[in-house]
Scaffold this motif. Structure first.
Motif, PDB file in Angstrom:
ATOM      1  N   ALA A   1       6.978 -60.437 -14.787  1.00  0.00           N
ATOM      2  CA  ALA A   1       6.778 -59.181 -15.509  1.00  0.00           C
ATOM      3  C   ALA A   1       5.758 -58.344 -14.744  1.00  0.00           C
ATOM      4  CB  ALA A   1       6.300 -59.440 -16.929  1.00  0.00           C
ATOM      5  N   TYR A   2       5.898 -57.042 -14.828  1.00  0.00           N
ATOM      6  CA  TYR A   2       4.938 -56.126 -14.196  1.00  0.00           C
ATOM      7  C   TYR A   2       4.788 -54.893 -15.073  1.00  0.00           C
ATOM      8  CZ  TYR A   2       3.204 -52.398 -11.189  1.00  0.00           C
ATOM      9  OH  TYR A   2       2.489 -51.330 -10.688  1.00  0.00           O
ATOM     10  N   TYR A   3       3.524 -54.536 -15.365  1.00  0.00           N
ATOM     11  CA  TYR A   3       3.237 -53.342 -16.169  1.00  0.00           C
ATOM     12  C   TYR A   3       2.698 -52.258 -15.252  1.00  0.00           C
ATOM     13  CZ  TYR A   3       1.157 -50.276 -19.692  1.00  0.00           C
ATOM     14  OH  TYR A   3       0.814 -49.196 -20.467  1.00  0.00           O
ATOM     15  N   ASP A   4       3.391 -51.123 -15.213  1.00  0.00           N
ATOM     16  CA  ASP A   4       2.975 -49.981 -14.397  1.00  0.00           C
ATOM     17  C   ASP A   4       2.110 -49.076 -15.271  1.00  0.00           C
ATOM     18  OD1 ASP A   4       2.796 -47.531 -13.028  1.00  0.00           O
ATOM     19  OD2 ASP A   4       4.701 -47.869 -12.009  1.00  0.00           O
ATOM     20  N   LYS A   5       0.808 -49.044 -15.002  1.00  0.00           N
ATOM     21  CA  LYS A   5      -0.103 -48.280 -15.855  1.00  0.00           C
ATOM     22  C   LYS A   5       0.067 -46.769 -15.686  1.00  0.00           C
ATOM     23  CE  LYS A   5      -4.035 -48.520 -12.628  1.00  0.00           C
ATOM     24  NZ  LYS A   5      -5.441 -48.993 -12.458  1.00  0.00           N
ATOM     25  N   THR A   6       0.785 -46.352 -14.650  1.00  0.00           N
ATOM     26  CA  THR A   6       1.040 -44.919 -14.465  1.00  0.00           C
ATOM     27  C   THR A   6       2.220 -44.463 -15.309  1.00  0.00           C
ATOM     28  OG1 THR A   6       0.205 -45.039 -12.197  1.00  0.00           O
ATOM     29  CG2 THR A   6       1.548 -43.113 -12.779  1.00  0.00           C
ATOM     30  N   THR A   7       3.332 -45.186 -15.204  1.00  0.00           N
ATOM     31  CA  THR A   7       4.527 -44.811 -15.980  1.00  0.00           C
ATOM     32  C   THR A   7       4.555 -45.468 -17.358  1.00  0.00           C
ATOM     33  OG1 THR A   7       5.840 -46.664 -15.122  1.00  0.00           O
ATOM     34  CG2 THR A   7       5.832 -44.606 -13.836  1.00  0.00           C
TER      35      THR A   7
ATOM     36  N   GLY B   1     -11.413 -52.118 -19.807  1.00  0.00           N
ATOM     37  CA  GLY B   1     -11.442 -50.743 -19.341  1.00  0.00           C
ATOM     38  C   GLY B   1     -10.502 -50.417 -18.202  1.00  0.00           C
ATOM     39  N   ARG B   2      -9.608 -51.329 -17.846  1.00  0.00           N
ATOM     40  CA  ARG B   2      -8.669 -51.064 -16.743  1.00  0.00           C
ATOM     41  C   ARG B   2      -7.475 -50.232 -17.210  1.00  0.00           C
ATOM     42  NH1 ARG B   2     -10.186 -56.499 -15.774  1.00  0.00           N
ATOM     43  NH2 ARG B   2     -11.327 -56.773 -13.806  1.00  0.00           N
ATOM     44  N   PHE B   3      -7.047 -50.427 -18.461  1.00  0.00           N
ATOM     45  CA  PHE B   3      -5.971 -49.626 -19.038  1.00  0.00           C
ATOM     46  C   PHE B   3      -6.543 -48.823 -20.191  1.00  0.00           C
ATOM     47  CE2 PHE B   3      -2.538 -53.048 -17.933  1.00  0.00           C
ATOM     48  CZ  PHE B   3      -2.740 -52.804 -16.582  1.00  0.00           C
ATOM     49  N   SER B   4      -5.997 -47.643 -20.380  1.00  0.00           N
ATOM     50  CA  SER B   4      -6.489 -46.814 -21.493  1.00  0.00           C
ATOM     51  C   SER B   4      -5.933 -47.282 -22.835  1.00  0.00           C
ATOM     52  CB  SER B   4      -6.109 -45.346 -21.256  1.00  0.00           C
ATOM     53  OG  SER B   4      -4.696 -45.205 -21.137  1.00  0.00           O
ATOM     54  N   SER B   5      -4.726 -47.849 -22.822  1.00  0.00           N
ATOM     55  CA  SER B   5      -4.127 -48.338 -24.066  1.00  0.00           C
ATOM     56  C   SER B   5      -3.057 -49.367 -23.747  1.00  0.00           C
ATOM     57  CB  SER B   5      -3.507 -47.190 -24.872  1.00  0.00           C
ATOM     58  OG  SER B   5      -2.429 -46.620 -24.157  1.00  0.00           O
ATOM     59  N   ALA B   6      -2.691 -50.137 -24.745  1.00  0.00           N
ATOM     60  CA  ALA B   6      -1.655 -51.161 -24.576  1.00  0.00           C
ATOM     61  C   ALA B   6      -0.333 -50.629 -25.113  1.00  0.00           C
ATOM     62  CB  ALA B   6      -2.059 -52.440 -25.284  1.00  0.00           C
ATOM     63  N   VAL B   7       0.116 -49.553 -24.504  1.00  0.00           N
ATOM     64  CA  VAL B   7       1.367 -48.925 -24.919  1.00  0.00           C
ATOM     65  C   VAL B   7       2.407 -49.118 -23.814  1.00  0.00           C
ATOM     66  CG1 VAL B   7       2.516 -46.746 -25.486  1.00  0.00           C
ATOM     67  CG2 VAL B   7       0.229 -47.213 -26.365  1.00  0.00           C
TER      68      VAL B   7
ATOM     69  N   ALA C   1       6.235 -63.143 -24.154  1.00  0.00           N
ATOM     70  CA  ALA C   1       5.746 -61.921 -24.805  1.00  0.00           C
ATOM     71  C   ALA C   1       4.265 -62.040 -25.147  1.00  0.00           C
ATOM     72  CB  ALA C   1       6.572 -61.636 -26.056  1.00  0.00           C
ATOM     73  N   HIS C   2       3.853 -63.206 -25.606  1.00  0.00           N
ATOM     74  CA  HIS C   2       2.440 -63.415 -25.923  1.00  0.00           C
ATOM     75  C   HIS C   2       1.575 -63.345 -24.660  1.00  0.00           C
ATOM     76  CE1 HIS C   2       3.562 -65.626 -29.902  1.00  0.00           C
ATOM     77  NE2 HIS C   2       3.500 -64.317 -30.055  1.00  0.00           N
ATOM     78  N   ARG C   3       2.107 -63.877 -23.553  1.00  0.00           N
ATOM     79  CA  ARG C   3       1.381 -63.770 -22.284  1.00  0.00           C
ATOM     80  C   ARG C   3       1.187 -62.308 -21.884  1.00  0.00           C
ATOM     81  NH1 ARG C   3       2.048 -67.330 -18.134  1.00  0.00           N
ATOM     82  NH2 ARG C   3       0.928 -65.745 -16.941  1.00  0.00           N
ATOM     83  N   ILE C   4       2.256 -61.526 -22.011  1.00  0.00           N
ATOM     84  CA  ILE C   4       2.202 -60.121 -21.624  1.00  0.00           C
ATOM     85  C   ILE C   4       1.258 -59.342 -22.536  1.00  0.00           C
ATOM     86  CG2 ILE C   4       3.562 -57.988 -21.469  1.00  0.00           C
ATOM     87  CD1 ILE C   4       5.980 -59.803 -20.714  1.00  0.00           C
ATOM     88  N   SER C   5       1.374 -59.545 -23.839  1.00  0.00           N
ATOM     89  CA  SER C   5       0.514 -58.807 -24.775  1.00  0.00           C
ATOM     90  C   SER C   5      -0.954 -59.182 -24.585  1.00  0.00           C
ATOM     91  CB  SER C   5       0.950 -59.063 -26.223  1.00  0.00           C
ATOM     92  OG  SER C   5       0.859 -60.434 -26.556  1.00  0.00           O
ATOM     93  N   SER C   6      -1.225 -60.463 -24.358  1.00  0.00           N
ATOM     94  CA  SER C   6      -2.613 -60.888 -24.109  1.00  0.00           C
ATOM     95  C   SER C   6      -3.162 -60.231 -22.851  1.00  0.00           C
ATOM     96  CB  SER C   6      -2.690 -62.411 -23.978  1.00  0.00           C
ATOM     97  OG  SER C   6      -2.308 -63.044 -25.170  1.00  0.00           O
ATOM     98  N   HIS C   7      -2.338 -60.140 -21.820  1.00  0.00           N
ATOM     99  CA  HIS C   7      -2.745 -59.490 -20.565  1.00  0.00           C
ATOM    100  C   HIS C   7      -3.064 -58.021 -20.797  1.00  0.00           C
ATOM    101  CE1 HIS C   7      -2.704 -58.322 -16.319  1.00  0.00           C
ATOM    102  NE2 HIS C   7      -1.885 -57.338 -16.668  1.00  0.00           N
ATOM    103  N   LEU C   8      -2.198 -57.316 -21.535  1.00  0.00           N
ATOM    104  CA  LEU C   8      -2.419 -55.894 -21.768  1.00  0.00           C
ATOM    105  C   LEU C   8      -3.666 -55.647 -22.603  1.00  0.00           C
ATOM    106  CD1 LEU C   8       1.219 -54.590 -22.450  1.00  0.00           C
ATOM    107  CD2 LEU C   8      -0.107 -54.486 -20.334  1.00  0.00           C
ATOM    108  N   PHE C   9      -3.853 -56.412 -23.657  1.00  0.00           N
ATOM    109  CA  PHE C   9      -5.048 -56.243 -24.496  1.00  0.00           C
ATOM    110  C   PHE C   9      -6.326 -56.548 -23.719  1.00  0.00           C
ATOM    111  CE2 PHE C   9      -2.124 -57.111 -28.265  1.00  0.00           C
ATOM    112  CZ  PHE C   9      -2.063 -55.777 -28.623  1.00  0.00           C
ATOM    113  N   LYS C  10      -6.252 -57.550 -22.834  1.00  0.00           N
ATOM    114  CA  LYS C  10      -7.416 -57.872 -22.013  1.00  0.00           C
ATOM    115  C   LYS C  10      -7.746 -56.732 -21.062  1.00  0.00           C
ATOM    116  CE  LYS C  10      -9.241 -61.249 -18.715  1.00  0.00           C
ATOM    117  NZ  LYS C  10      -8.952 -62.455 -17.905  1.00  0.00           N
ATOM    118  N   GLN C  11      -6.718 -56.138 -20.445  1.00  0.00           N
ATOM    119  CA  GLN C  11      -6.942 -55.021 -19.529  1.00  0.00           C
ATOM    120  C   GLN C  11      -7.546 -53.825 -20.258  1.00  0.00           C
ATOM    121  OE1 GLN C  11      -6.385 -55.280 -16.110  1.00  0.00           O
ATOM    122  NE2 GLN C  11      -6.060 -57.410 -16.691  1.00  0.00           N
ATOM    123  N   VAL C  12      -7.119 -53.596 -21.484  1.00  0.00           N
ATOM    124  CA  VAL C  12      -7.686 -52.501 -22.279  1.00  0.00           C
ATOM    125  C   VAL C  12      -9.147 -52.792 -22.614  1.00  0.00           C
ATOM    126  CG1 VAL C  12      -7.583 -51.302 -24.503  1.00  0.00           C
ATOM    127  CG2 VAL C  12      -5.479 -51.763 -23.237  1.00  0.00           C
ATOM    128  N   SER C  13      -9.444 -54.018 -23.020  1.00  0.00           N
ATOM    129  CA  SER C  13     -10.816 -54.381 -23.395  1.00  0.00           C
ATOM    130  C   SER C  13     -11.773 -54.299 -22.213  1.00  0.00           C
ATOM    131  CB  SER C  13     -10.846 -55.781 -24.005  1.00  0.00           C
ATOM    132  OG  SER C  13     -10.543 -56.771 -23.021  1.00  0.00           O
TER     133      SER C  13
END
Length: 406
Positions: free
Chosen positions: A80-86, A122-128, A108-120
């Protein structure tokens, strides 16, 4: 009275002899048998070198090739890869045959945990997530397995790089709500699927998804499970090409080892798993994308170059094709190489076995465990007739019993 008993016994013995003789005579015309000890020394044989249709006993060769290619402790991976730009989430599969709901939930839990961690942090603005992009390019599209049908039945499930739940969904009728719902508590039945699936009239039905739905189904399930874990998704599931690199991927490693997969393949005689392994071996050997030609070339090369079997003809990996050709002696040699994993086969008493059935074809291959605790490989391949199948098995068992006497 004594004479009558003697006559009865004589007639019984004569009848048994004629049954065995007739069975073996019919078998000699169109089929082959071989029984050996664990060193490959022949105890009994009829037409051992005759090329015949193996049917599903071919899955033993496919299993052996997969074990020797990947190793029994190999685990499939999905990326899986999350593009923080798009804000797009990309998924890429590599042929995992057991990418089932329970595995997708964990991913899915791995991905959601990764996104929430990045938000916490400050690397991502939101987990959308905007869109979920499914990359199926590790396999060439629309692979057709020779011998497989084109029905909507689950045994005709097609192969692909990223397949969820064998490309099927199991539904049941809910009489209270007057609608179909998922028959598996771990698998949802989202509206997007309900709008496109027309089940039959049965109360429960496992349905093979249409080709277009099969491509998106892993993303549809991922969409559902990510929302369940608190991720906001604003877009849709789409097909595309993976945009990530090795260093920024989220790697999900399957809970199932290859040994686990092979056990399920042999226990349930699963055609989808067999050909999924064959195709993945082709991609591993000759490079992606996986194709039918690469897969069967990998199997034929394994049989000829690794096992030393000359003249085999492998058309696909499950035994569905009637153009598969193996001799009983070659299948015996396959069994001897498979001996370290004989317990992966189904068991009935002292017999470990795999069966195979097609129209006018009945086969059985495996091992008898003798009284001396040695394994005795056997092969029964009946083409154009199934006459004498049980009699032949009984004959071979008797020969093993005599050969293995302490």
């Amino acid at each position: 009275m004594k004479n009558k008993i003697q006559l009865y016994l004589c007639l019984t013995i004569l009848g048994l002899f004629l049954t065995i003789f007739t069975s073996l005579h019919v078998c000699a015309q169109s089929s082959g048998i071989i029984l050996s000890d664990d060193q490959g020394r022949t105890i009994y044989a009829k037409n051992p070198d005759k090329p015949l249709i193996p049917a599903s006993t071919l899955k033993i060769l496919t299993s052996l090739a997969a074990i020797r290619t990947f190793g029994p402790n190999f685990h499939f991976q999905t990326l899986a890869y999350y593009d923080k730009t798009t804000l797009n989430l990309y998924l890429k599969g590599f042929g995992d045959p057991l990418f089932i709901s329970e595995e997708i939930t964990k991913f899915a839990h791995r991905i959601s945990s990764h996104l929430f961690k990045q938000v916490s942090e400050g690397r991502f603005s939101s987990a959308v997530i905007r869109n979920i992009i499914v990359d199926q390019t590790y396999f060439t599209p629309l692979i057709t397995i020779p011998g497989a049908g084109s029905s909507a039945n689950p045994y005709d499930a097609t192969n692909g790089a990223l397949c969820a739940n064998f490309n099927t969904i199991f539904l049941k009728w809910n009489s209270q709500n007057k609608q179909y719902i998922s028959a598996e508590k771990q698998t949802p039945f989202p509206d997007i699927l309900a709008q496109q699936i027309t089940p039959g009239s049965r109360k429960t039905d496992r349905i093979l998804l249409s080709y277009e739905l099969r491509q998106d189904y892993p993303g549809i399930l991922m969409h559902y499970f990510l929302k369940e874990s608190g991720i906001k998704i604003t877009g849709t599931v789409q097909k595309g090409v993976f945009a990530g690199s090795d260093k920024d991927c989220i790697v999900y490693t399957s809970s199932f080892s290859l040994a686990d997969i092979v056990k399920k393949l042999l226990k349930f005689s699963n055609n989808f798993i067999a050909n999924q392994l064959m195709l993945t071996m082709g991609a591993r050997t000759f490079g992606p994308p996986a194709t039918l030609e690469k897969g069967r070339s990998a199997l034929n090369a394994f049989a000829e170059e690794t096992l030393g079997l000359r003249g085999v003809s492998i058309i696909e990996g499950s035994g569905l094709s009637r153009r598969n050709q193996v001799t009983p002696a070659q299948m015996r040699d396959i069994l001897i190489s498979f001996m370290p994993w004989y317990e992966f086969l189904r068991r009935d008493g002292n017999e470990f076995y795999k069966t195979g059935t097609l129209s006018d074809v009945r086969s059985r291959a495996g091992f008898f465990l003798g009284e001396d605790n040695r394994l005795y490989p056997f092969v029964i391949m009946l083409n154009q007739t199934s006459t004498g199948y049980d009699t032949i098995r009984a004959l071979l068992k008797e020969k093993v019993s005599k050969a293995s006497q302490p």
